[in-house]
Enzyme design. Structure first.
Site, PDB file in Angstrom:
ATOM      1  N   PHE A 125      -7.560  -8.051  -4.979  1.00 39.03           N
ATOM      2  CA  PHE A 125      -7.067  -9.353  -4.528  1.00 39.03           C
ATOM      3  C   PHE A 125      -8.076  -9.934  -3.540  1.00 39.03           C
ATOM      4  CE2 PHE A 125      -4.083 -12.059  -2.098  1.00 39.03           C
ATOM      5  CZ  PHE A 125      -3.401 -12.667  -3.135  1.00 39.03           C
ATOM      6  N   ASP A 196      -3.126  -0.449  -1.002  1.00 40.58           N
ATOM      7  CA  ASP A 196      -2.374  -1.694  -0.923  1.00 40.58           C
ATOM      8  C   ASP A 196      -1.254  -1.620  -1.955  1.00 40.58           C
ATOM      9  OD1 ASP A 196      -1.381  -4.273  -1.251  1.00 40.58           O
ATOM     10  OD2 ASP A 196      -3.293  -5.194  -0.709  1.00 40.58           O
ATOM     11  N   TYR A 221       7.619  -9.965   0.797  1.00 34.70           N
ATOM     12  CA  TYR A 221       8.221 -11.117   0.103  1.00 34.70           C
ATOM     13  C   TYR A 221       8.163 -11.018  -1.421  1.00 34.70           C
ATOM     14  CZ  TYR A 221       3.291 -12.701   0.236  1.00 34.70           C
ATOM     15  OH  TYR A 221       1.931 -12.777   0.137  1.00 34.70           O
ATOM     16  N   LYS A 222       7.531  -9.975  -1.953  1.00 31.60           N
ATOM     17  CA  LYS A 222       7.444  -9.844  -3.414  1.00 31.60           C
ATOM     18  C   LYS A 222       8.689  -9.108  -3.917  1.00 31.60           C
ATOM     19  CE  LYS A 222       2.515 -10.607  -3.339  1.00 31.60           C
ATOM     20  NZ  LYS A 222       1.222 -10.036  -3.002  1.00 31.60           N
ATOM     21  N   ARG A 369       1.424 -14.556 -16.247  1.00 32.47           N
ATOM     22  CA  ARG A 369       1.885 -13.334 -15.599  1.00 32.47           C
ATOM     23  C   ARG A 369       3.400 -13.400 -15.418  1.00 32.47           C
ATOM     24  NH1 ARG A 369       0.273 -11.555  -9.509  1.00 32.47           N
ATOM     25  NH2 ARG A 369       1.533 -13.403  -9.080  1.00 32.47           N
TER      26      ARG A 369
HETATM   27  C1  PLP Z   1       0.251 -10.855  -2.157  1.00 28.65           C
HETATM   28  C2  PLP Z   1      -0.944 -10.075  -1.785  1.00 28.65           C
HETATM   29  C3  PLP Z   1      -1.566 -10.265  -0.548  1.00 28.65           C
HETATM   30  C4  PLP Z   1      -1.135 -11.381   0.392  1.00 28.65           C
HETATM   31  O1  PLP Z   1      -0.819 -10.949   1.647  1.00 28.65           O
HETATM   32  P1  PLP Z   1      -0.440 -11.871   2.888  1.00 28.65           P
HETATM   33  O2  PLP Z   1       0.840 -11.268   3.390  1.00 28.65           O
HETATM   34  O3  PLP Z   1      -0.259 -13.287   2.434  1.00 28.65           O
HETATM   35  O4  PLP Z   1      -1.562 -11.700   3.833  1.00 28.65           O
HETATM   36  C5  PLP Z   1      -2.642  -9.452  -0.237  1.00 28.65           C
HETATM   37  N1  PLP Z   1      -3.085  -8.505  -1.096  1.00 28.65           N
HETATM   38  C6  PLP Z   1      -2.511  -8.318  -2.303  1.00 28.65           C
HETATM   39  C7  PLP Z   1      -3.018  -7.262  -3.235  1.00 28.65           C
HETATM   40  C8  PLP Z   1      -1.423  -9.108  -2.683  1.00 28.65           C
HETATM   41  O5  PLP Z   1      -0.877  -8.949  -3.880  1.00 28.65           O
END
Ligand code: PLP
Length: 410
Positions: A125, A196, A221-222, A369
């Site tokens: 990302f 991550d 939030y996901k 997606r």
């Molecule tokens: C969604 C996402 C982020 C975004 O993170 P923030 O909370 O907006 O800083 C970072 N890395 C990955 C792999 C993501 O999927």
């Protein structure tokens, strides 16, 4: 061929079926974007209302003590810990993901002062790539960040590598990496491993303890449904706490913040990684979002996730043969909880689906997606979504000019 009736039978037998009622989801909307922003649940509404109307409106500043606001980052962290296989006292919820990565990367580089290489995935990302380079540039010694093809990780591992940072489920393709195998290989050369879990937490079972992970972070939030801009979580294995320094020290990570001492002394445990005042309202929302997770195991979630993604893939292949390339791996052990389809007109196809109430998203350069969140999706939702996709493709309605207009958020 699976029929709508077959899907209805699957829904009747679904052990997670009752959980859907905990969420606010509009009738007729088919929400395949819980991997980007999860929906609101009754736990969130209740906790946010209590926090605003009771703790804030009534308690005001007294609530820092009486409502446990100061302890919220570690308390919410402890509630979240079982979802990633962490122990109590190993998870903190205070900052957003990119900022947590900054803290972990900065701290980790100091733990391997005689090594000068950081490895990450060229397909990672973009935010992860930006922050690792920024932190490497500020390390106080020359650090080389190598963006590698993750398939060649073995060739890159040696005793110059300080840190390996990978995203466990690829945000574009939905491919899941081997958590314990890669962590073991990284440890074999004496490097540290930072995972991550943005697309893993709440999507797939994780066991950071068993995999011996050093550090990890993931989104609130996901799949966890903590709300737009929800704080993320930070994991530091207990054996690293006290050794890993917070590169962004602030008053609330101090051992005695209300002594207002001029010299920084780190607090014990995860509290040392707090910098600023906790985002109390956002923490209340995430805390409320965790209510529904108390009612499930990640094994149940995984079983349904694989059934949903298997169904989606097989319907797309049966009903639209040769139209899309299914980018997401077929093997269960390599699949997260999303399915990505490649097509030249992916952007337009996603827009045409959104107009019909099927919410997915588009990822550059050419991917539709779809995220599959087992807490609230039904098997008939998968069936109906694919029927809409068939209509869009057969009518070629996606070719309408209005679907080519690019929005800032895709
Ligand atoms: C969604 C996402 C982020 C975004 O993170 P923030 O909370 O907006 O800083 C970072 N890395 C990955 C792999 C993501 O999927």
């Amino acid at each position: 061929m699976t029929t709508r009736q077959d899907c209805s039978v699957l829904d009747d037998g679904d052990e997670l079926g009752a959980l859907r009622q905990a969420f606010t989801l509009e009738d007729g909307m088919l929400y395949l974007d819980g991997n980007s922003l999860g929906p609101v649940s009754e736990g969130v509404l209740r906790r946010v209302r209590e926090t605003i109307e009771g703790e804030w409106a009534h308690g005001l500043i007294r609530s820092w003590n009486s409502a446990g606001w100061m302890a919220a980052p570690t308390a919410v962290g402890n509630r979240l810990a079982p979802l990633i296989g962490a122990q109590p006292g190993e998870v903190l919820v205070a900052d957003t993901l990119t900022f947590i990565l900054a803290k972990l990367i900065g701290g980790a580089l100091e733990l391997r002062p005689d090594r000068d290489v950081v490895l990450t995935d060229a397909a990672n990302f973009h935010s992860d790539l930006y922050i690792v380079e920024a932190m490497a540039a500020r390390a106080g010694r020359p650090i080389i960040v190598k963006r590698i093809n993750r398939l060649t990780l073995h060739e890159e591992l040696n005793d110059n590598v300080a840190l390996v940072m990978l995203t466990h489920v690829d945000f574009r393709t939905g491919e899941m990496l081997d958590l314990s195998g890669i962590t073991r290989d990284v440890h074999e050369v004496g490097a540290l491993m930072l995972w991550d879990f943005a697309h893993s937490a709440g999507a797939v079972p994780l066991d950071v303890t068993e995999a011996n992970v050093d550090f990890a972070a993931g989104c609130g939030y996901k799949y966890l449904n903590g709300g737009p801009g929800a704080p993320a979580f930070m994991y530091v294995r207990s054996s690293w706490q006290g050794l890993l320094q917070n590169p962004f020290p602030g008053w609330l990570g101090h051992a005695r913040p209300f002594d207002f001492e001029s010299a920084y002394v780190a607090a014990e445990g995860m509290q040392a990684y707090v910098t600023s005042s906790p985002p109390v309202l956002a923490l209340a929302a995430l805390d409320g979002a965790l209510d529904v997770w108390d009612r499930v195991t990640m094994q149940q979630v995984r079983r349904k996730s694989l059934a949903l993604t298997d169904l989606f893939i097989s319907l797309v292949e049966e009903l639209l043969p040769g139209v899309f390339e299914v980018v997401t791996p077929r093997e269960h052990e390599r699949r997260g909880s999303q399915v990505s389809l490649r097509h030249e007109f992916s952007y337009e196809i996603v827009q045409a689906l959104i107009e019909r109430g099927v919410i997915g998203d588009f990822r550059e350069p050419d991917m539709c997606r779809f995220g599959f969140a087992p807490l609230y999706l039904r098997f008939i939702d998968i069936y109906d979504s694919v029927q809409h996709l068939v209509s869009v493709m057969e009518s070629e309605s996606y070719r309408d000019q209005r679907f080519a207009v690019r929005n800032p958020v895709t």
